[in-house]
Scaffold this motif. Structure first.
Motif, PDB file in Angstrom:
ATOM      1  N   LYS A  73       3.021   8.711  -7.012  1.00 24.55           N
ATOM      2  CA  LYS A  73       2.407  10.038  -6.933  1.00 24.55           C
ATOM      3  C   LYS A  73       3.046  10.967  -7.970  1.00 24.55           C
ATOM      4  CE  LYS A  73      -0.078   9.350  -3.099  1.00 24.55           C
ATOM      5  NZ  LYS A  73      -1.540   9.502  -3.028  1.00 24.55           N
TER       6      LYS A  73
ATOM      7  N   GLU B  91       7.474   7.288  -5.573  1.00 25.78           N
ATOM      8  CA  GLU B  91       6.783   6.854  -4.360  1.00 25.78           C
ATOM      9  C   GLU B  91       6.800   7.992  -3.342  1.00 25.78           C
ATOM     10  OE1 GLU B  91       8.506   3.243  -2.950  1.00 25.78           O
ATOM     11  OE2 GLU B  91       8.309   2.202  -4.867  1.00 25.78           O
TER      12      GLU B  91
ATOM     13  N   ARG C  49       3.565   1.680  -1.673  1.00 33.17           N
ATOM     14  CA  ARG C  49       4.335   1.772  -2.924  1.00 33.17           C
ATOM     15  C   ARG C  49       3.575   2.515  -4.009  1.00 33.17           C
ATOM     16  NH1 ARG C  49       8.189  -2.087  -3.574  1.00 33.17           N
ATOM     17  NH2 ARG C  49       8.880  -0.697  -5.228  1.00 33.17           N
ATOM     18  N   GLU C  50       2.491   3.192  -3.641  1.00 35.83           N
ATOM     19  CA  GLU C  50       1.704   3.907  -4.647  1.00 35.83           C
ATOM     20  C   GLU C  50       2.522   5.048  -5.251  1.00 35.83           C
ATOM     21  OE1 GLU C  50      -2.565   6.289  -5.069  1.00 35.83           O
ATOM     22  OE2 GLU C  50      -1.778   5.698  -3.105  1.00 35.83           O
TER      23      GLU C  50
ATOM     24  N   GLU D 137       0.822  -1.214   0.000  1.00 41.38           N
ATOM     25  CA  GLU D 137       0.000   0.000   0.000  1.00 41.38           C
ATOM     26  C   GLU D 137       0.850   1.256   0.000  1.00 41.38           C
ATOM     27  OE1 GLU D 137      -0.284  -2.407   2.134  1.00 41.38           O
ATOM     28  OE2 GLU D 137      -2.269  -3.325   1.877  1.00 41.38           O
TER      29      GLU D 137
END
Length: 750
Positions: A679, A739, A676-677, A674
């Motif tokens: 941006k 990240e 490692r999204e 979660e």
């Protein structure tokens, strides 16, 4: 507001409880079938501490649909050609095991003083091992790629087919008071007649229909058409006196021979899973704890009967089929349980009202216990073999092992007479059944219809002519097929003494064709027998001499052969068919197995040279199957990709070690997935930023911070791709992606 129907409430309760229990069983590494049964027990009226199903009648209907779809899916995995290619060994083993276990189960029922029908149905239930449970046990223990596991699965396929026949036979027994041998023989002939008729007609019609509509078939329409054909055949089966499950199985086996079979299996799987879950939940709903307590002794006795019976009689069946003692024991011990078909046979007995209510929960309890014991029985085979090998005289052990080896190496050579008679017998059977079915349909349905339109004799004449036109290509094939085959010519030339028997085979088929025509003419015209016989012979001569009929019969036969082999042809084109040399490897204690490379395998992206399979496991990769491509005899530079199917050659031990490593060498699961999204962030460079005056390459943004620069704002509507030679300046607005933690580290220095 409208009240919610009880059926929806019951389904909600069933599916929620079944989902929770099966998740628990999945975590405990137990078969999901047992989880469904436990869920059914929890929602049954016998469990006072939980919510229970309100309308069991509706659930029972859904469960019957579940049985139908289960057998439809079983038919999709079944192939008559596969049975024919198995040879005699699995047939001998399956028949021996089924007959022995049926007799043993019937004797156990008599020993407990149960009724005659209870004993007969109990024998049928105890004879059926569970394909699902055994497959999962082999998979969990890493034995699925071994040679004996393939033998067991072949026998289970035959058992499933014989279980369908057994269900029809049990229905025939249950419908009569005391059926004698003639009634039993009539039931068997009736099964064979409709089985061959439906299969032959289905292979004429259905593959041609699917081929012509292939461009219009989306996934949605394929599901609707497939399930519609399943229900249609179930209705036809019920109309002629069989169970709907029998018809569903037949339609599945017909669709299994089409090119679309794999796609249908994939699309129908969710439907089968849903209704199958409801069926197994309904099985658990019939489990009464009071009955289990009252019948604890019979339950334990039946468990012991299955374990010892399959261990001894199952081993004997495989030995008689030509396997070595070690292979036979490993195979027999693996089949020591009962499962899906036992429940289906028990449901059949209850629906017919011929078995006692206690028998169903007793069989369910026996199935649960034997399922838990299955892995232990599989592991116990080798120690038991070693014990017997030490105790038995060495001469006996050598003879048993030699029996299996001798059977494998014996050449299966048949004479021209045997080949010719086998071909003629098959053709006579098929074409006689087709002619009989066409005649029955025309005289039963068309003749009464046409008599309402035309005068009596005119109606009879029109019906007779149309029937003759429909029968003519099949009658010609019945009489002329194989008369110019290589075997027929060789026998005719070889000896004059062969010519009279060969002429007799032709005359016998002419007699059968004349008998069919005689019946039609006599039924419609009521002429004198001599006139009818003469007319029949004249018609046969005209049929034989007609060139148009010859072309029609050949065209129909070619279409049937094309439909029959369409799936094999597609498998060859797409590289999914097993190599021809596979059968020869078994004589040298090695065989070929398929392995699927998992998506998260550490082997993915590496070459065969880097993986060193030959050095690590002693196996050889003969082919790599990737989508519709097939790479045969790959060299060391061949790269393994996720989803590849590897065809590997080796011994049982080597393949088992290879499979365990393939499943074990996986990329570790990311516990912080979660976080490692990615941006997208806007960054304004200040005077203190360390990137001022440096180019993109010199800044080290990608290497030091694991962040990528997407572009730079220069007063335009769209971002401008940054030139690698451009130097960053104070006030530059750049957009970066990465990240969260990487972006925070980058912003700290700007």
């Amino acid at each position: 507001m409208a009240e919610l129907p009880n059926l929806v409430k019951d389904l909600a309760l069933i599916l929620v409880v079944a989902g929770a229990v099966t998740l628990l069983f999945k975590w405990l590494r137990q078969p999901l079938v047992l989880g469904y049964i436990v869920a059914g027990f929890l929602v049954s009226p016998h469990m006072p501490y939980t919510m229970s199903v309100m309308d069991k009648v509706d659930v029972r209907i859904w469960a019957d649909i579940g049985v139908m779809f289960l057998l439809f899916s079983l038919g999709l995995d079944f192939s008559f050609k596969k049975i024919l290619k198995m040879g005699l060994s699995p047939v001998i083993a399956a028949l021996t095991i089924i007959f022995s276990m049926m007799m043993l189960g019937t004797m156990m029922g008599h020993a407990f003083g149960w009724s005659r029908m209870d004993c007969i149905f109990l024998g049928g239930m105890l004879a059926m091992s569970s394909t699902t449970i055994i497959y999962k046990a082999f998979d969990d223990t890493g034995l699925r790629q071994q040679h004996f596991a393939g033998l067991v699965m072949s026998v289970l396929i035959l058992e499933d087919m014989l279980a369908i026949v057994m269900m029809v036979m049990l229905s025939a027994i249950a419908s009569g008071n005391n059926p004698d041998g003639g009634q039993m023989l009539g039931a068997v002939l009736r099964i064979g007649f409709f089985l061959i008729l439906w299969f032959v007609v289905g292979l004429f019609v259905i593959p041609s229909f699917l081929r012509s509509t292939r461009k219009l078939m989306t996934d949605e329409t394929m599901v609707v058409v497939s399930l519609g054909l399943c229900c249609l055949m179930a209705w036809i089966s019920t109309t002629v006196g069989f169970s709907p499950a029998f018809g569903a199985f037949i339609m599945g086996s017909i669709l299994a021979e089409t090119v679309e079979a794999d796609k249908i299996i994939r699309l129908v799987e969710p439907v089968k899973s849903l209704f199958g879950a409801i069926f197994f939940v309904s099985v658990g709903m019939l489990v009464d704890p009071k009955v289990l307590v009252d019948y604890a002794l019979p339950i334990l006795a039946l468990v012991a009967t299955i374990l010892l019976g399959q261990g001894v009689l199952g081993t004997a069946g495989f030995v008689l089929s030509g396997q070595s003692l070690k292979t036979a024991m490993r195979s027999g011990f693996s089949m020591a349980q009962i499962g899906e078909f036992a429940f289906i046979i028990a449901s059949l007995g209850l629906s017919l009202g011929v078995i006692s209510n206690f028998l169903y929960p007793v069989v369910v309890a026996v199935s649960v216990i034997t399922t838990f014991l299955t892995p232990y029985m599989i592991h116990a085979a080798d120690p038991c073999y070693q014990l017997i090998e030490r105790r038995l005289p060495r001469k006996w052990t050598r003879r048993l092992d030699h029996l299996g080896a001798a059977h494998q190496h014996t050449a299966q050579e048949t004479s021209n007479w045997k080949k010719l008679l086998r071909k003629m017998g098959t053709n006579v059977l098929i074409y006689t059944i087709l002619c009989t079915a066409i005649t029955a349909l025309m005289l039963t349905f068309f003749l009464p219809f046409i008599r309402h339109i035309l005068p009596h004799w005119w109606a009879n004449g029109v019906c007779g002519v149309l029937t003759l036109l429909m029968l003519s290509p099949f009658l010609r094939s019945l009489v002329m097929k194989n008369n110019r085959s290589e075997e027929f010519k060789a026998l005719w030339i070889e000896s004059r003494f062969n010519r009279l028997p060969l002429m007799f085979t032709v005359l016998a088929r002419v007699f059968i064709a004349a008998a069919i025509l005689f019946y039609i003419c006599n039924y419609l015209a009521r002429f004198a027998n001599a006139i009818v016989i003469t007319l029949a012979l004249v018609v046969i001569v005209l049929i034989i001499l007609s060139r148009n009929l010859k072309k029609r019969s050949i065209r129909l036969e070619r279409m049937f052969i094309k439909n029959l082999h369409s799936r094999d042809i597609a498998a060859q084109v797409q590289g999914r068919k097993r190599p021809l040399y596979e059968g020869r490897l078994l004589d040298r204690d090695i065989h070929i197995s398929d392995f699927n490379v998992p998506e998260d395998s550490l082997w993915a992206g590496q070459s065969l040279m880097q993986l060193r399979f030959r050095n690590r496991f002693g196996v050889h990769v003969s082919s790599i199957l990737r989508g519709t491509r097939r790479l045969n005899i790959p060299n060391g530079e061949a790269i393994i990709f996720p989803g590849d199917r590897l065809q590997v050659i080796g011994s049982d031990e080597q393949l088992q070690l290879f499979g365990q490593s393939l499943k074990g060498e996986l990329v570790a699961e990311d516990s912080h997935i979660e976080e490692r999204e990615m941006k997208l962030q806007k960054l304004i460079l200040s005077m203190q930023c360390r990137f001022i005056g440096k180019t993109l390459r010199e800044s080290g943004i990608r290497n030091d911070f694991n962040v990528m620069v997407v572009g730079v704002e220069e007063g335009q509507q769209n971002l401008t791709l940054i030139n690698p030679a451009r130097r960053f300046e104070h006030g530059d607005i750049i957009w970066v992606v990465g990240e969260r933690q990487s972006l925070q580290a980058l912003m700290a220095v700007c």
